[in-house]
Design an enzyme around this catalytic site. Structure first.
Site: not given
Ligand code: FPP
Length: 226
Positions: A10, A27, A121
């Protein structure tokens, strides 16, 4: 060591504003943080990282921002998936896919196919994801499968979630100082620890990720016991 870390990325908009840039630049700066973060997570030994990229509520943003986020997801898929594949990441996506632009759906499928055999991962990207929607979708599928009420317990329910193979969330990290969960992984966070930082997502560093892990390691998790 947390096995599964979930991240609410955020503060991109506020970061952009602070730099006198359009929100889309925030972004974009947020995407740049991803590679070093995934590298750090893999090195430390985290098994699963789930990233909240776009919520079911995010469609309510102005159309121009939604469009530019969708373009950014596509561009990121094109630019990063090969690299992530080479680094051994297995990519999976959570959420209601049918509502996403067809090109994004295609990129998701390709990324999952390309990386499916990797094991360094696991990276889950929540895209058009809502925790309540996930629970509703699970209930619908149980009904479609004709399950009887007495057959439904927590284990059965969990097996109908979007990614039943994933261990429960151990640690939730949220940037930009907000203390809320925003409809993220509602079922999976039942016993998760929280780490909230004032840092805005584009400024989030692998060092801060390590601080969150250290903070987690010092906590006593009692899960309702004493
Ligand atoms: C929240 O910041 C961020 C988002 C809604 C988008 C998150 C997306 C990225 C970091 C980039 C793409 C990620 C992937 C996995 C490809 P905000 O816009 O709510 O910021 P604000 O609260 O300051 O306005």
């Amino acid at each position: 060591m947390p096995r599964h870390v979930a991240v609410i990325m955020d503060g991109n908009g506020r970061w952009a504003k602070a730099h006198w840039l359009p929100r889309t630049a925030g972004h974009r700066a947020g995407v740049a943080v991803l590679t070093p973060l995934l590298e750090a997570a893999g090195e430390i030994g985290v098994e699963v990282l789930t990233l909240y990229a776009f919520s079911t509520e995010n469609w309510g943003r102005p159309e121009t921002e939604v469009d530019s986020l969708m373009s950014l997801f596509l561009e990121t898929a094109k630019g990063k998936v090969t690299e992530l594949n080479e680094r051994g990441a297995r990519l999976r996506f959570l959420g209601r896919r049918t509502h996403l632009p067809v090109a994004v759906q295609g990129a998701i499928e390709e990324a999952e196919k390309l990386t499916k055999d990797n094991s360094h991962l696991d990276v889950y990207v929540a895209l058009n994801y809502g925790g309540r929607a996930e629970i509703v979708d699970a209930a619908r599928r149980m009904m479609q499968d004709g399950l009887k009420p007495e057959e439904i317990d927590e284990t059965t329910f969990a097996s109908y979630l979007y990614a039943p193979e994933v261990p429960e969330v151990d640690l939730v990290i949220r940037t930009s100082g907000e203390f809320r969960i925003s409809n993220f992984l509602l079922w999976q966070i039942a016993y998760a620890e929280f780490y909230v930082t004032e840092t805005l997502w584009p400024d989030f560093s692998p060092e801060e990720f390590c601080r969150a892990i250290v903070s987690f390691a010092t906590r006593s998790r009692r899960r309702g016991g004493i």
